[in-house]
Write an enzyme that holds these catalytic residues in place. Structure first.
Site, PDB file in Angstrom:
ATOM      1  N   TYR A 152      25.597  13.379  42.737  1.00 56.61           N
ATOM      2  CA  TYR A 152      26.180  14.591  42.159  1.00 56.61           C
ATOM      3  C   TYR A 152      26.039  15.821  43.078  1.00 56.61           C
ATOM      4  O   TYR A 152      26.331  16.936  42.683  1.00 56.61           O
ATOM      5  CB  TYR A 152      25.528  14.853  40.794  1.00 56.61           C
ATOM      6  CG  TYR A 152      26.392  15.645  39.841  1.00 56.61           C
ATOM      7  CD1 TYR A 152      27.389  15.022  39.092  1.00 56.61           C
ATOM      8  CD2 TYR A 152      26.232  17.024  39.697  1.00 56.61           C
ATOM      9  CE1 TYR A 152      28.184  15.745  38.217  1.00 56.61           C
ATOM     10  CE2 TYR A 152      27.027  17.753  38.819  1.00 56.61           C
ATOM     11  CZ  TYR A 152      27.998  17.107  38.085  1.00 56.61           C
ATOM     12  OH  TYR A 152      28.787  17.827  37.211  1.00 56.61           O
ATOM     13  N   LYS A 159      28.579  23.888  41.373  1.00 58.63           N
ATOM     14  CA  LYS A 159      28.267  24.478  40.063  1.00 58.63           C
ATOM     15  C   LYS A 159      27.168  25.543  40.209  1.00 58.63           C
ATOM     16  O   LYS A 159      27.186  26.575  39.516  1.00 58.63           O
ATOM     17  CB  LYS A 159      27.814  23.395  39.084  1.00 58.63           C
ATOM     18  CG  LYS A 159      28.871  22.332  38.773  1.00 58.63           C
ATOM     19  CD  LYS A 159      30.063  22.868  38.038  1.00 58.63           C
ATOM     20  CE  LYS A 159      30.944  21.760  37.468  1.00 58.63           C
ATOM     21  NZ  LYS A 159      32.188  22.291  36.884  1.00 58.63           N
TER      22      LYS A 159
END
Ligand SMILES: NC(=O)c1ccc[n+]([C@@H]2O[C@H](COP(=O)([O-])OP(=O)(O)OC[C@H]3O[C@@H](n4cnc5c(N)ncnc54)[C@H](OP(=O)(O)O)[C@@H]3O)[C@@H](O)[C@H]2O)c1
Length: 278
Positions: A152, A159
């Protein structure tokens, strides 16, 4: 020719599916006019707009590829030309390659930045310029901004960048009565969760995570849409610069996990006759 309406105008990226689609419908229930955007699924976007209208709202669909600055500009030109202003901007769409850091190639890094981070800044700049009576900006992030887990990195780093930009925007747009916040999701049951756990080769089973969560279940797109809807509502008018986690407690736990304990500790948290997600 701009359409004259007193209803709030909202633009949601990625409103053809998942969280964005449910949010569009919730805003429709409040009489909001929604710009339902999509990348490729025009039919799903039309269905989403039909949901908005059936709920009592109005709006249009619009195609955009948020990886492209020109496409983002064209989208905001359309909003300006159609409505002349904007009240809510929700940067929700995201897309990424899921790979270990050592396998991230230049194009993965560049595309992830362009799609997930740069698009938020470019969109917020244009959105804020159209918010002539104050406004709300919400960016949808995920717990990869705070915690590290397999494959991720590219999306999690983007993010984290969004959450940092969110705070600077809250500071700079605040005097114009524009609030800027983030809704940070944990495991949320949508198409992308299915892809992550069932199609990324070698990914750990989803159940191995769910059994650790205080709430013992994935979140729903509805849980996320409710949180964004709250931040767009009058009830949240004095909240800005914040990250609201919707993660079933995922970001407060650490090893050793309660679900890995045995008697007598295990029984202190898990009622003996309860079914625990394993
Ligand atoms: N699902 C989770 O577990 C989870 C957890 C935490 C946070 N989040 C975040 O929640 C947000 C929404 O996720 P979701 O799971 O609801 O999404 P989803 O169901 O996978 O839908 C993605 C949406 O984004 C659009 N989209 C994809 N790439 C785009 C691009 N390049 N340009 C414009 N639009 C694009 C898609 O349009 P088309 O339909 O046309 O392809 C679709 O409307 C994302 O920011 C995601 O990171 C999700």
């Amino acid at each position: 020719m701009t359409e004259s309406t007193n209803a709030p105008i909202a633009l949601i990226t990625g409103a053809s599916r998942g969280i964005g689609r449910l949010l569009a419908k919730k805003l429709g229930e409040r009489g909001v006019t929604v710009v339902v955007t999509y990348k490729g699924n025009a039919e799903l976007a039309e269905e989403s707009l039909a949901d908005v209208k059936a709920a009592g709202g109005d709006g249009i669909t619009a195609q955009v590829d948020i990886e492209s600055p020109e496409s983002i500009d064209a989208l905001f030109d359309l909003v300006r030309d159609t409505y002349g202003r904007l009240d809510y901007f929700v940067a929700n769409a995201a897309a990424s390659a899921f790979k270990p850091v050592a396998e991230l190639k230049l194009h993965h890094l560049d595309r992830s930045y362009a799609t997930n981070a740069r698009s938020f800044v470019l969109g917020a700049q244009r959105a804020a310029a159209l918010m002539d009576r104050g406004g709300r900006i919400v960016v949808v992030t995920s717990y990869g901004s705070l915690r590290a887990f397999p494959t991720y990195a590219a999306l999690g780093a983007a993010k984290a960048m969004n959450e940092a930009y969110m705070k600077f925007m809250a500071t700079e747009f605040g005097p114009r009565q524009i609030t800027v916040n983030a809704v940070n999701g944990g495991l949320i049951d949508t198409d992308s969760l299915d892809y992550f756990y069932n199609r990324v080769p070698g990914m750990a089973p989803m159940q191995s995570v769910l059994s650790k969560l205080p709430l013992q279940r994935p979140g729903t797109a509805d849980d996320m849409a409710d949180a964004v809807d709250f931040l767009l509502s009058d009830k949240a008018s004095y909240i800005t610069g914040q990250v609201l986690s919707v993660d079933g407690g995922l970001t407060v736990i650490a090893p050793p996990y309660w679900s890995d304990t045995t008697a007598p500790l295990h029984d202190a948290v898990f009622p003996p006759d309860a079914t625990v997600a394993e």
